[in-house]
Write an enzyme that holds these catalytic residues in place. Structure first.
Site, PDB file in Angstrom:
ATOM      1  N   THR A 132      37.830 -31.154  36.387  1.00 29.07           N
ATOM      2  CA  THR A 132      37.040 -31.686  37.491  1.00 29.07           C
ATOM      3  C   THR A 132      36.531 -33.094  37.201  1.00 29.07           C
ATOM      4  OG1 THR A 132      34.900 -31.414  38.589  1.00 29.07           O
ATOM      5  CG2 THR A 132      35.131 -30.350  36.470  1.00 29.07           C
ATOM      6  N   TYR A 157      28.311 -26.207  33.999  1.00 30.74           N
ATOM      7  CA  TYR A 157      29.657 -26.059  34.579  1.00 30.74           C
ATOM      8  C   TYR A 157      30.573 -27.162  34.052  1.00 30.74           C
ATOM      9  CZ  TYR A 157      33.426 -26.940  37.950  1.00 30.74           C
ATOM     10  OH  TYR A 157      34.645 -27.208  38.509  1.00 30.74           O
TER      11      TYR A 157
HETATM   12  N1  NAD Z   1      36.773 -26.802  44.558  1.00 34.15           N
HETATM   13  C1  NAD Z   1      36.661 -28.029  44.081  1.00 34.15           C
HETATM   14  O1  NAD Z   1      36.204 -28.933  44.797  1.00 34.15           O
HETATM   15  C2  NAD Z   1      37.130 -28.358  42.679  1.00 34.15           C
HETATM   16  C3  NAD Z   1      37.041 -29.689  42.240  1.00 34.15           C
HETATM   17  C4  NAD Z   1      37.501 -29.991  40.957  1.00 34.15           C
HETATM   18  C5  NAD Z   1      38.034 -29.012  40.142  1.00 34.15           C
HETATM   19  N2  NAD Z   1      38.085 -27.720  40.580  1.00 34.15           N
HETATM   20  C6  NAD Z   1      38.659 -26.705  39.666  1.00 34.15           C
HETATM   21  O2  NAD Z   1      39.739 -26.073  40.348  1.00 34.15           O
HETATM   22  C7  NAD Z   1      39.814 -24.695  40.002  1.00 34.15           C
HETATM   23  C8  NAD Z   1      39.779 -23.818  41.238  1.00 34.15           C
HETATM   24  O3  NAD Z   1      38.590 -24.067  41.972  1.00 34.15           O
HETATM   25  P1  NAD Z   1      38.269 -23.313  43.338  1.00 34.15           P
HETATM   26  O4  NAD Z   1      37.284 -24.130  44.082  1.00 34.15           O
HETATM   27  O5  NAD Z   1      39.516 -22.903  43.999  1.00 34.15           O
HETATM   28  O6  NAD Z   1      37.494 -22.043  42.766  1.00 34.15           O
HETATM   29  P2  NAD Z   1      37.341 -20.576  43.340  1.00 34.15           P
HETATM   30  O7  NAD Z   1      36.010 -20.094  42.859  1.00 34.15           O
HETATM   31  O8  NAD Z   1      37.638 -20.501  44.785  1.00 34.15           O
HETATM   32  O9  NAD Z   1      38.498 -19.793  42.566  1.00 34.15           O
HETATM   33  C9  NAD Z   1      38.402 -19.446  41.207  1.00 34.15           C
HETATM   34  C10 NAD Z   1      39.144 -18.135  41.024  1.00 34.15           C
HETATM   35  O10 NAD Z   1      39.151 -17.838  39.618  1.00 34.15           O
HETATM   36  C11 NAD Z   1      38.891 -16.452  39.466  1.00 34.15           C
HETATM   37  N3  NAD Z   1      38.272 -16.275  38.135  1.00 34.15           N
HETATM   38  C12 NAD Z   1      37.100 -16.793  37.679  1.00 34.15           C
HETATM   39  N4  NAD Z   1      36.889 -16.414  36.415  1.00 34.15           N
HETATM   40  C13 NAD Z   1      37.955 -15.634  36.059  1.00 34.15           C
HETATM   41  C14 NAD Z   1      38.307 -14.939  34.878  1.00 34.15           C
HETATM   42  N5  NAD Z   1      37.489 -14.911  33.811  1.00 34.15           N
HETATM   43  N6  NAD Z   1      39.486 -14.251  34.851  1.00 34.15           N
HETATM   44  C15 NAD Z   1      40.303 -14.222  35.944  1.00 34.15           C
HETATM   45  N7  NAD Z   1      40.001 -14.862  37.094  1.00 34.15           N
HETATM   46  C16 NAD Z   1      38.847 -15.551  37.151  1.00 34.15           C
HETATM   47  C17 NAD Z   1      37.956 -16.063  40.606  1.00 34.15           C
HETATM   48  O11 NAD Z   1      38.020 -14.677  40.918  1.00 34.15           O
HETATM   49  C18 NAD Z   1      38.489 -16.949  41.740  1.00 34.15           C
HETATM   50  O12 NAD Z   1      39.466 -16.272  42.508  1.00 34.15           O
HETATM   51  C19 NAD Z   1      38.648 -24.439  39.024  1.00 34.15           C
HETATM   52  O13 NAD Z   1      39.167 -24.524  37.722  1.00 34.15           O
HETATM   53  C20 NAD Z   1      37.687 -25.580  39.298  1.00 34.15           C
HETATM   54  O14 NAD Z   1      36.941 -25.895  38.152  1.00 34.15           O
HETATM   55  C21 NAD Z   1      37.631 -27.367  41.834  1.00 34.15           C
END
Ligand code: NAD
Length: 342
Positions: A132, A157
């Site tokens: 991120t 985070y």
């Molecule tokens: N949404 C954003 O704006 C954003 C921005 C930058 C980076 N990211 C990164 O992108 C990735 C996805 O983000 P998102 O917004 O889709 O998140 P999200 O919360 O929608 O999805 C995360 C998924 O990971 C699963 N999960 C969490 N811990 C787990 C574990 N221990 N074992 C198995 N599954 C697990 C959850 O059940 C969920 O389905 C993350 O790594 C996040 O850090 C997101």
């Protein structure tokens, strides 16, 4: 046919990635997720209704919590992969402030478990760790962080995401694994969790309620981000997997460091007030809003994040659709599918 493992597949970004892979490749996709409060298998089943049976058959669903090691039985069930794209993570900043240790478990320990699985994979061509922009901390006006700039986590985070990154770097250096890291900014799109700013604003504007705009302490300067649609993130990710040769030529630009990192940046910087106005316009409604100084009263929330997207641009990738069109598309889709606002 390539095989790809997408962790966090029932999450918001990953289910868009699976859709993008079904649309643009003939690869077999396995989703691994533990289905916590933010993971929702209905996302995958809803998204899959646009595909025929043959495409649907290319997706396999595995339930597993990556806090636990991938044991031999699961290892055999999963098999070998050409690509592993690791998106599973806990990502709610406020929750990380309440309970930092659970974020260490989900974002650092879980990353170690999937890297350990990946290193036993004989066919592995590339592992991508999704990180991120927040690892860089707040960006002063005029500063857009490059991939190799210093890190400055302002909440647990981001620290755990930075920790996961450094593990990925160590696995590349120690075990000679082919790994990339991506930094993504605020992502939006269809089926996003309703607590997030864009779906929340769509919902409030629809009900003629005031939208809360996070601002500075004067309540005059709204926070800003480079918002990016999840399909564009998926497109950038696939671009990385399909352009290995081009990327290998620029490796010298990483200051000798292995494990290339790439910023996947939205088309333009936009402040939260402009964004809320765009969402209101897409609904033909007047925007009611309230500026709230959220950032000085609550720890861990930064007014501005910004990344430099030139590395990807020089490689030949930028998001293809502008932000106004993307917002309009998401607003119209969400209004038609308003079960995703609940
Ligand atoms: N949404 C954003 O704006 C954003 C921005 C930058 C980076 N990211 C990164 O992108 C990735 C996805 O983000 P998102 O917004 O889709 O998140 P999200 O919360 O929608 O999805 C995360 C998924 O990971 C699963 N999960 C969490 N811990 C787990 C574990 N221990 N074992 C198995 N599954 C697990 C959850 O059940 C969920 O389905 C993350 O790594 C996040 O850090 C997101």
């Amino acid at each position: 046919m390539k095989k790809v493992l997408v962790t966090g597949g029932a999450g918001f970004i990953a289910h868009h990635l699976i859709r993008h892979l079904l649309l643009n490749t003939d690869w077999e996709v396995t989703s691994l997720d533990r289905l916590d409060y933010s993971g929702n298998l209905n996302r995958i089943s809803d998204m899959m209704t646009e595909f025929d049976k043959n495409k649907q058959k290319r997706v396999k669903i595995i339930f597993h919590d990556l806090k636990s090691e991938i044991n031999e039985m699961l290892e055999n069930n999963l098999g070998n992969f050409n690509y592993i794209i690791h998106l599973a993570a806990s990502s709610h900043v406020d929750r990380s402030i309440e309970d930092p240790l659970s974020f260490v478990m989900d974002n650092v320990v879980a990353t170690c478990n999937i890297l350990n699985f990946a290193r036993k994979n004989n066919n592995l061509e590339r592992f991508i760790y999704f990180s991120t922009d927040e690892v860089f901390g707040p960006a002063p006006k005029g500063i857009n962080y490059k991939e190799r700039d210093r890190y400055n986590s302002t909440n647990p985070y981001s620290a755990t995401k930075a920790g996961g990154e450094e593990l990925a770097v160590a696995f590349e250096n120690t075990y000679n694994m082919p790994i990339y890291i991506t930094h993504t900014m605020n992502v939006f799109g269809e089926r996003q969790h309703p607590e997030k700013f864009i779906p929340l604003s769509i919902s409030k504007i629809k009900k003629n309620k005031a939208v809360t705009i996070h601002s500075d302490e004067t309540k005059k300067i709204p926070g800003s981000r480079h918002y990016i649609h999840a399909s564009d993130v998926a497109d950038g990710c696939l671009f990385l997997l399909q352009n290995e040769k081009k990327i290998s030529k620029i490796k010298k630009d990483f200051g000798g460091a292995k494990c290339p990192k790439f910023n996947l940046v939205g088309p333009e910087e936009i402040n939260n007030l402009e964004l809320a106005k765009m969402i209101a316009k897409a609904q033909n409604k007047e925007l009611k809003y309230e500026m709230v100084d959220f950032h000085s009263s609550r720890p861990g929330h930064d007014l501005r994040y910004a990344l430099d997207g030139n590395l990807m641009k020089n490689l030949g990738w930028i998001p293809k659709i502008d932000i106004t069109e993307r917002i309009n598309q998401v607003v119209q889709w969400t209004l038609k599918n308003d079960r995703w606002l609940k």
